[in-house]
Design a protein around this motif. Structure first.
Motif, PDB file in Angstrom:
ATOM      1  N   ALA A   2       0.676  -1.281   0.100  1.00 43.60           N
ATOM      2  CA  ALA A   2       0.566   0.117   0.006  1.00 43.60           C
ATOM      3  C   ALA A   2       1.291   1.285   0.064  1.00 43.60           C
ATOM      4  O   ALA A   2       1.672   1.450   1.021  1.00 43.60           O
ATOM      5  N   VAL A   3       1.037   2.131  -1.204  1.00 42.83           N
ATOM      6  CA  VAL A   3       1.451   3.130  -0.980  1.00 42.83           C
ATOM      7  C   VAL A   3       0.622   4.450  -0.843  1.00 42.83           C
ATOM      8  O   VAL A   3      -0.281   4.844  -1.742  1.00 42.83           O
ATOM      9  N   VAL A   4       0.885   5.277  -0.323  1.00 42.77           N
ATOM     10  CA  VAL A   4       0.051   6.879  -0.198  1.00 42.77           C
ATOM     11  C   VAL A   4       1.427   7.746  -0.705  1.00 42.77           C
ATOM     12  O   VAL A   4       2.182   7.732  -0.471  1.00 42.77           O
ATOM     13  N   VAL A   5       0.462   8.312  -1.866  1.00 38.40           N
ATOM     14  CA  VAL A   5       0.804   9.430  -2.483  1.00 38.40           C
ATOM     15  C   VAL A   5       0.179  10.638  -1.652  1.00 38.40           C
ATOM     16  O   VAL A   5      -0.289  10.981  -2.114  1.00 38.40           O
ATOM     17  N   TRP A   6       0.904  11.385  -1.293  1.00 38.50           N
ATOM     18  CA  TRP A   6       0.631  12.464  -0.945  1.00 38.50           C
ATOM     19  C   TRP A   6       0.656  13.990  -1.606  1.00 38.50           C
ATOM     20  O   TRP A   6       1.454  14.782  -1.771  1.00 38.50           O
ATOM     21  N   VAL A   7      -0.393  14.704  -1.866  1.00 44.08           N
ATOM     22  CA  VAL A   7      -0.948  15.548  -3.505  1.00 44.08           C
ATOM     23  C   VAL A   7      -0.934  16.377  -2.749  1.00 44.08           C
ATOM     24  O   VAL A   7      -2.019  16.803  -2.148  1.00 44.08           O
ATOM     25  N   VAL A   8       0.327  17.291  -3.275  1.00 38.96           N
ATOM     26  CA  VAL A   8      -0.052  18.542  -3.086  1.00 38.96           C
ATOM     27  C   VAL A   8       0.398  19.815  -4.280  1.00 38.96           C
ATOM     28  O   VAL A   8       0.940  19.614  -4.789  1.00 38.96           O
ATOM     29  N   GLU A   9      -0.284  21.205  -3.856  1.00 44.91           N
ATOM     30  CA  GLU A   9      -0.231  21.853  -5.512  1.00 44.91           C
ATOM     31  C   GLU A   9       1.038  22.257  -5.706  1.00 44.91           C
ATOM     32  O   GLU A   9       1.472  22.165  -4.476  1.00 44.91           O
ATOM     33  N   GLU A  28      -1.422  -1.033  -4.020  1.00 45.11           N
ATOM     34  CA  GLU A  28      -2.346  -0.336  -3.941  1.00 45.11           C
ATOM     35  C   GLU A  28      -1.773   0.980  -4.071  1.00 45.11           C
ATOM     36  O   GLU A  28      -0.908   1.302  -2.911  1.00 45.11           O
ATOM     37  N   VAL A  29      -2.172   1.868  -4.809  1.00 45.65           N
ATOM     38  CA  VAL A  29      -2.094   3.236  -4.488  1.00 45.65           C
ATOM     39  C   VAL A  29      -2.832   4.274  -4.188  1.00 45.65           C
ATOM     40  O   VAL A  29      -4.313   4.221  -5.107  1.00 45.65           O
ATOM     41  N   VAL A  30      -2.804   4.713  -3.385  1.00 41.20           N
ATOM     42  CA  VAL A  30      -3.222   5.712  -3.118  1.00 41.20           C
ATOM     43  C   VAL A  30      -3.018   7.729  -3.226  1.00 41.20           C
ATOM     44  O   VAL A  30      -2.250   7.745  -2.304  1.00 41.20           O
ATOM     45  N   LEU A  31      -4.149   7.942  -3.588  1.00 41.16           N
ATOM     46  CA  LEU A  31      -3.460   9.503  -3.329  1.00 41.16           C
ATOM     47  C   LEU A  31      -4.678  10.578  -3.107  1.00 41.16           C
ATOM     48  O   LEU A  31      -5.381  10.194  -2.734  1.00 41.16           O
ATOM     49  N   LEU A  32      -3.184  10.840  -1.350  1.00 39.25           N
ATOM     50  CA  LEU A  32      -4.434  12.612  -1.037  1.00 39.25           C
ATOM     51  C   LEU A  32      -3.911  12.811  -0.609  1.00 39.25           C
ATOM     52  O   LEU A  32      -3.201  13.768  -1.006  1.00 39.25           O
ATOM     53  N   SER A  71     -11.553  22.510  -5.708  1.00 42.01           N
ATOM     54  CA  SER A  71     -10.087  22.199  -6.293  1.00 42.01           C
ATOM     55  C   SER A  71      -9.633  21.036  -6.329  1.00 42.01           C
ATOM     56  O   SER A  71      -8.416  20.564  -6.807  1.00 42.01           O
ATOM     57  N   ALA A  72      -9.390  20.752  -5.002  1.00 44.87           N
ATOM     58  CA  ALA A  72      -9.367  18.975  -4.848  1.00 44.87           C
ATOM     59  C   ALA A  72      -9.182  17.428  -5.168  1.00 44.87           C
ATOM     60  O   ALA A  72      -8.576  17.411  -5.790  1.00 44.87           O
ATOM     61  N   GLU A  73     -10.767  17.642  -6.041  1.00 43.21           N
ATOM     62  CA  GLU A  73     -10.938  16.962  -6.702  1.00 43.21           C
ATOM     63  C   GLU A  73     -10.651  16.747  -8.075  1.00 43.21           C
ATOM     64  O   GLU A  73      -9.574  16.350  -8.601  1.00 43.21           O
ATOM     65  N   SER A  74      -9.603  18.536  -8.296  1.00 48.58           N
ATOM     66  CA  SER A  74     -10.019  18.979  -9.947  1.00 48.58           C
ATOM     67  C   SER A  74      -8.148  17.614  -9.926  1.00 48.58           C
ATOM     68  O   SER A  74      -7.365  17.388 -10.576  1.00 48.58           O
ATOM     69  N   GLU A  91     -10.063  12.053  -0.026  1.00 47.78           N
ATOM     70  CA  GLU A  91     -10.126  14.159   0.185  1.00 47.78           C
ATOM     71  C   GLU A  91      -9.753  14.032   1.901  1.00 47.78           C
ATOM     72  O   GLU A  91     -10.677  13.257   1.761  1.00 47.78           O
ATOM     73  N   ARG A  92      -9.017  14.478   2.378  1.00 51.31           N
ATOM     74  CA  ARG A  92      -9.571  15.112   4.206  1.00 51.31           C
ATOM     75  C   ARG A  92      -9.199  15.919   4.525  1.00 51.31           C
ATOM     76  O   ARG A  92      -8.804  16.983   3.290  1.00 51.31           O
ATOM     77  N   THR A  93      -9.831  16.385   5.325  1.00 51.32           N
ATOM     78  CA  THR A  93     -10.245  17.934   5.976  1.00 51.32           C
ATOM     79  C   THR A  93      -9.670  17.854   7.543  1.00 51.32           C
ATOM     80  O   THR A  93     -10.193  16.905   8.162  1.00 51.32           O
TER      81      THR A  93
END
Length: 163
Positions: A2-9, A28-32, A71-74, A91-93
C-alpha cells in the motif's frame, strides 16, 4: 503493498512520478489530498463575528469549503491521470500534518515532496507540515525533490568544532 502519495499543489507531479517509478505493479496506490480547515474556519468566524448570524446562506466559509473541495477533486483527477494506473483518491479535511500521518496507518510507503526552501540542501527544505510528517509517519517514506536537487555546494557548513 500500500503506497500513499501526498498530493499537494505545486509538488504533486514529482510525487506521482516517484510512485510510478518505485511502487511495484499491483501495489495499492492511494492519492491523498488534505485541505486545511483554517481558511474556511476564518471565513466562518469573520461572518459570525462581524456580519451577524441571521443569514447562514450568506456565510462565505461555506463558499470557501465548496471551492476547496472542487480544487482538491481537480488536483486528484490530474494526479490519477498522470499516475496512469488504478488508484484510490482520498480527500481529507483537518490539520494537514495530522491527517497525513493518520492516513499512513497500515501503509507500506508514503511518497511526499520537499516543500520548504528548495534552493539549497538542508533542513529548511522541509516546511513545518512536512517536517511533522517525516517525524511521525507510521511507515517508511520516499522524500522527493519537486525539481532537480540543488548542488552540493548549497549544503550548510558543518557546526564549529567544540573542544
Amino acid at each position: 503493498m500500500a503506497v500513499v502519495v501526498w498530493v499537494v499543489e505545486g509538488t504533486w507531479p514529482a510525487c506521482v512520478d516517484a510512485a510510478r517509478a518505485h511502487a511495484p505493479e499491483g501495489a495499492e496506490v492511494v492519492l491523498l489530498h488534505v485541505t486545511g480547515h483554517d481558511v474556511a474556519d476564518a471565513a466562518h468566524g469573520a461572518f459570525a463575528g462581524l456580519l451577524g448570524r441571521g443569514h447562514p446562506e450568506r456565510d462565505p466559509g461555506t463558499r470557501v469549503e465548496h471551492l476547496a473541495a472542487a480544487s482538491a477533486e481537480s488536483l486528484l483527477q490530474a494526479a490519477a491521470e498522470r499516475l496512469g494506473r488504478p488508484c484510490t483518491r482520498v480527500e481529507r479535511t483537518g490539520r494537514v500534518e495530522r491527517e497525513v500521518v493518520a492516513a499512513t496507518e497500515g501503509a507500506d510507503l508514503l511518497v511526499l515532496a520537499r516543500d520548504g526552501d528548495r534552493a539549497r540542501l538542508g533542513p529548511h527544505s522541509l516546511g513545518p507540515a512536512s517536517r511533522f510528517v517525516v517525524d511521525h509517519a507510521a511507515c517508511p517514506l520516499l522524500l522527493v525533490w519537486p525539481e532537480p536537487a540543488p548542488d552540493l555546494t548549497t549544503m550548510p557548513p558543518p557546526p564549529p568544532h567544540h573542544r
